[in-house]
Design a protein around this motif. Structure first.
Motif, mmCIF file in Angstrom:
data_model
loop_
_atom_site.group_PDB
_atom_site.id
_atom_site.type_symbol
_atom_site.label_atom_id
_atom_site.label_comp_id
_atom_site.label_asym_id
_atom_site.label_seq_id
_atom_site.Cartn_x
_atom_site.Cartn_y
_atom_site.Cartn_z
ATOM 1 N N LEU A 17 0.820 -1.215 0.000
ATOM 2 C CA LEU A 17 0.000 0.000 0.000
ATOM 3 C C LEU A 17 0.853 1.265 0.000
ATOM 4 C CD1 LEU A 17 -2.891 -1.000 2.450
ATOM 5 C CD2 LEU A 17 -2.989 -0.799 -0.039
ATOM 6 N N TYR A 75 -8.658 -1.713 -2.876
ATOM 7 C CA TYR A 75 -7.387 -1.571 -3.605
ATOM 8 C C TYR A 75 -7.610 -1.726 -5.110
ATOM 9 C CZ TYR A 75 -2.541 -2.511 -4.984
ATOM 10 O OH TYR A 75 -1.305 -2.480 -5.589
ATOM 11 N N MET A 135 -6.660 5.821 -1.886
ATOM 12 C CA MET A 135 -5.451 5.121 -1.449
ATOM 13 C C MET A 135 -4.927 5.582 -0.096
ATOM 14 S SD MET A 135 -4.692 2.624 -3.335
ATOM 15 C CE MET A 135 -3.218 2.323 -2.384
ATOM 16 N N THR A 175 0.021 -2.710 -9.037
ATOM 17 C CA THR A 175 -1.340 -3.239 -8.902
ATOM 18 C C THR A 175 -1.324 -4.764 -8.931
ATOM 19 O OG1 THR A 175 -2.224 -1.275 -10.016
ATOM 20 C CG2 THR A 175 -3.667 -3.197 -9.892
ATOM 21 N N GLY A 183 0.166 -6.118 -5.749
ATOM 22 C CA GLY A 183 -0.789 -5.946 -4.667
ATOM 23 C C GLY A 183 -1.858 -7.011 -4.663
#
Length: 485
Positions: free
Chosen positions: A20, A83, A120, A183, A186
């Motif tokens: 993050l 997310y 975010m 991305t 994540g």
């Protein structure tokens, strides 16, 4: 298998936080990355300077309008869903901006980018407070400083480097694969933290938040010494809508689900931290506006040279973040926040002595002192403020903090530019030459920022050394409305 929502301790930053932080750094970087591209946009897309400025203004407006809704949103979806939504929207906006055939399309791309960015920061802060043990929060929050503070400072530096060799479109083309990889990483690494709750959204609250906070930021961005009435009217309307929004939330706290739970301000430590962060952010953004104007317009430096000159301060702030966090975990907040707040005031006071012959090393030294002092204040204050809230209010506390940062940024920018312009215009009318008048206007604007920094010192002295105990914090959830402090 361990519960990912259980607070972790033991000196290691949880993977979810690392992912993050990376993602937040990339998306927040884009808030200031277009500042140096204004002249290129004017030429390539055939727009005026006022129109071109909207690539930055629209980003800030969207952030101010969307962030108030994130407290509600983050409680209704899982970590992975939040997310995916945030990064998906950001990637779509970045791709659209990169291929924009006209200025209108570029503006739409920037607004979409900002919509993803707005989620975010609260997502990162809420997750951190949930998964990191209280004794490790300072250290981990120190790493977060890199994303929330250094990214805006590094935006102009990176754009200056890119624009030396390539088109403004490359500011988006280069970000796109980096954001895409982050991305993907994540989605491979992220585990859901906590359980989503159910509840309907109050459409009126969304409309009031978007128009109120968006209108306030828009009005502040339009202030000019020769145009005060129009922006003041917009600011007044924004404040009135925000007041209506507040009353609506107080009503919903008793009868339904508020969009932004205002019980967070019942925590005295959180409220003091909120004021300190807002004023410190005003000082930081004010200096970020004034220094490039001084270096480029008066000293004749290129955007790249200007970026390189302020880069040591940004790097020092980021590199010191983890050290500040570890010191906070060991000694508490006062040892860091009080000297940090004094350093902010001293650095801004030092900038009131700028001249056409001030050595560049002195400017770099003052800027480094300012950024290091901000790092010493930001990490402990974030940790203390959010640590003063019960876990049910983390997302709302993060949302309010993010919203007021955008408002403070707009207010700080409007204040220093208006003070500088009004002073220099008056001196020119009195017969002073343009350069000395402009310089004197900048000195006065830095002086106003230094005076504001005195508020930061007062708040720093009032903050406790450690966050409240869990028992004290949980009492907040029993407070149905804001009737006592």
């Amino acid at each position: 298998m361990s519960d990912p929502s259980a607070p972790a301790s033991g000196g290691r930053t949880p993977t979810v936080i690392r992912v993050l932080v990376l993602a937040t750094f990339v998306v927040i970087l884009n808030e200031t990355i277009m500042i140096n591209a204004i002249p290129r946009l004017m030429k390539d897309l055939e727009v005026t300077e006022q129109a071109a400025q909207w690539v930055s203004t629209a980003f800030m407006l969207t952030m101010a309008a969307v962030i108030p809704t994130t407290g509600w949103f983050l409680q209704r979806v899982s970590t992975r869903q939040a997310y995916t939504a945030a990064m998906g929207v950001f990637l779509a906006g970045t791709a659209l901006s990169a291929v924009a055939p006209s200025f209108a399309v570029l503006l739409i791309g920037r607004i979409i980018q900002a919509g993803g960015t707005a989620v975010m920061m609260p997502l990162l802060m809420t997750t951190l407070m949930t998964v990191v043990h209280e004794h490790d929060r300072g250290r981990v929050m120190g790493n977060v400083t890199l994303a929330i503070s250094v990214a805006p400072a590094m935006g102009p530096v990176i754009s200056g480097l890119v624009l030396q060799i390539a088109s403004w479109r490359w500011l988006f083309v280069l970000v796109l694969p980096i954001a895409g990889i982050i991305t993907w990483l994540g989605l491979r690494q992220l585990k859901n933290v906590g359980e989503p709750t159910t509840g309907s959204i109050d459409v009126l609250s969304v409309a009031l938040a978007a128009t109120g906070f968006g209108g306030l930021v828009f009005g502040l961005s339009k202030f000019q010494p020769d145009n005060l009435a129009g922006p003041a009217l917009i600011v007044g309307a924004g404040v009135a809508l925000i007041a209506t929004f507040v009353f609506r939330q107080l009503h919903l706290q008793r009868t339904g689900t508020p969009l932004l739970d205002l019980r967070v301000v019942l925590a005295g430590t959180y409220t003091k931290g909120l004021v300190l962060m807002s004023v410190a952010f005003m000082a930081m953004l004010g200096s970020m506006i004034l220094l490039p104007l001084y270096l480029q317009n008066l000293r004749g430096l290129s955007p790249l040279a200007t970026g390189l000159l302020v880069m040591p301060g940004g790097l020092a702030m980021g590199l010191l973040g983890p050290t500040v966090g570890r010191l906070f975990d060991k000694f508490g907040g006062r040892l860091l926040v009080i000297p940090g707040s004094i350093g902010i005031a001293v650095a801004l006071a030092g900038f009131t002595q700028i001249s056409m012959t001030m050595p560049y090393w002195q400017l770099i030294a003052l800027h480094v002192v300012l950024m290091v002092s901000l790092a010493a204040a930001f990490t402990p204050v974030f940790t203390l403020a959010l640590g003063a809230l019960p876990h049910q209010l983390y997302s709302h506390g993060s949302s309010m903090l993010g919203t007021l940062q955008q408002v403070a940024a707009a207010f700080g920018t409007a204040l220093v530019v208006t003070v500088m312009s009004a002073r220099s215009t008056q001196l020119v009318k009195d017969g002073a030459n343009a350069v000395s008048a402009h310089l004197d206007g900048m000195r006065l604007a830095f002086g106003v920022s230094a005076a504001l920094a005195l508020v930061v010192i007062v708040c720093a002295v009032l903050l406790p050394n450690r966050a409240a105990s869990p028992e004290e914090v949980e009492e907040l959830t029993d407070a149905p409305e804001l009737v006592k402090g």
